[in-house]
Write a protein that holds these residues in place. Sequence first.
Motif, PDB file in Angstrom:
ATOM      1  N   ARG A  16      39.741  16.998   5.714  1.00 50.07           N
ATOM      2  CA  ARG A  16      39.474  16.637   7.122  1.00 50.07           C
ATOM      3  C   ARG A  16      40.281  17.595   7.901  1.00 50.07           C
ATOM      4  O   ARG A  16      39.374  18.010   8.965  1.00 50.07           O
ATOM      5  CB  ARG A  16      39.972  15.178   7.308  1.00 50.07           C
ATOM      6  N   CYS A  20      37.777  20.830  10.479  1.00 48.31           N
ATOM      7  CA  CYS A  20      38.122  20.940  11.933  1.00 48.31           C
ATOM      8  C   CYS A  20      38.278  22.351  12.332  1.00 48.31           C
ATOM      9  O   CYS A  20      37.746  23.009  13.343  1.00 48.31           O
ATOM     10  CB  CYS A  20      39.345  20.517  12.389  1.00 48.31           C
ATOM     11  N   TYR A 141      36.486  16.954  20.535  1.00 49.12           N
ATOM     12  CA  TYR A 141      36.980  15.619  20.986  1.00 49.12           C
ATOM     13  C   TYR A 141      37.324  15.779  22.361  1.00 49.12           C
ATOM     14  O   TYR A 141      37.900  16.717  23.081  1.00 49.12           O
ATOM     15  CB  TYR A 141      38.365  15.815  20.241  1.00 49.12           C
ATOM     16  N   SER A 222      43.524  10.688  14.532  1.00 48.41           N
ATOM     17  CA  SER A 222      42.903  11.314  13.604  1.00 48.41           C
ATOM     18  C   SER A 222      43.328  12.940  13.831  1.00 48.41           C
ATOM     19  O   SER A 222      44.212  13.165  14.614  1.00 48.41           O
ATOM     20  CB  SER A 222      41.472  11.407  14.014  1.00 48.41           C
ATOM     21  N   PHE A 223      43.134  14.024  12.782  1.00 43.82           N
ATOM     22  CA  PHE A 223      43.302  15.329  13.108  1.00 43.82           C
ATOM     23  C   PHE A 223      42.984  15.695  14.374  1.00 43.82           C
ATOM     24  O   PHE A 223      43.794  16.491  15.057  1.00 43.82           O
ATOM     25  CB  PHE A 223      42.893  16.344  11.777  1.00 43.82           C
ATOM     26  N   SER A 224      41.819  15.462  14.787  1.00 47.47           N
ATOM     27  CA  SER A 224      41.406  16.011  16.116  1.00 47.47           C
ATOM     28  C   SER A 224      42.052  15.479  17.298  1.00 47.47           C
ATOM     29  O   SER A 224      42.534  16.261  18.383  1.00 47.47           O
ATOM     30  CB  SER A 224      39.732  15.636  16.373  1.00 47.47           C
ATOM     31  N   GLU A 225      42.455  14.112  17.382  1.00 49.50           N
ATOM     32  CA  GLU A 225      43.156  13.380  18.187  1.00 49.50           C
ATOM     33  C   GLU A 225      44.539  14.089  18.099  1.00 49.50           C
ATOM     34  O   GLU A 225      45.205  14.035  19.432  1.00 49.50           O
ATOM     35  CB  GLU A 225      43.296  12.022  17.951  1.00 49.50           C
TER      36      GLU A 225
END
Length: 243
Positions: A16, A20, A141, A222-225
Amino acid sequence: VPEAEISWFVEKSNARLLECFIPFVKIETVSLKGKPLGHLLTEIRRIRSRFRNYFHMVLDFQGLIKSALLSVFLSSHRVGFHQKNLKEGVAGRFYTDSAAPLDETQHIIRKNISLADYLLAEQFQIVPSQMDVQYPDQIQYDGTANQQFLDRHHLKDREFIILNIGGGWITKILSFQQNLEIINALKKNGFTPVLLWGNNREKQSAKAISEASGTLMFDFLSFSELFDMISRSRFIITADTLA
């Protein structure tokens, strides 16, 4: 090499993160880390069946026996670091080509780029200085959930410090008391700490620290958050890479 098709083999748990940032590379997941022998044999058979003779060459940036052995099942042309730069020296026996010795005091990113430089110079006659190394970002995001969290707790961008209480190894995890001391020091200097956690074990630790210190906890990110929240924070304190 614009026309090249590139695949990146990575443990499933880390895929994941790569997704990104690497839009032009195909991410292939494997499940080898910490698995019993029976599972490893099944996974190796799957990899051989799917990718046998598919790749022109393989670069091993990890330098481990596991990654070097995996390269054997992917291509007959395998390129790795010099024996002096390998994490596990035996891995070098699986390569067909090895780069020249590198300076181990340089940053790991520069070390990895040096291996790519070697490949491009030897195989494609591309001079390293002609390359423009970039790190593309394809994170999509809008930050809505994070903004709602900040609004709910009356926080604004750059008004809080992220304190990551977790770590992949026990040697990277600070004790309960050490985290309290960091929190107290931050508050004493006018900063607002917010606790970051990544799994159920860390969540329980964060709850205990939160209750003892009156410190906020983030919801699961999450990673993007996480990237978005880090960009909003004043700075982050962490003993691990978060990956």
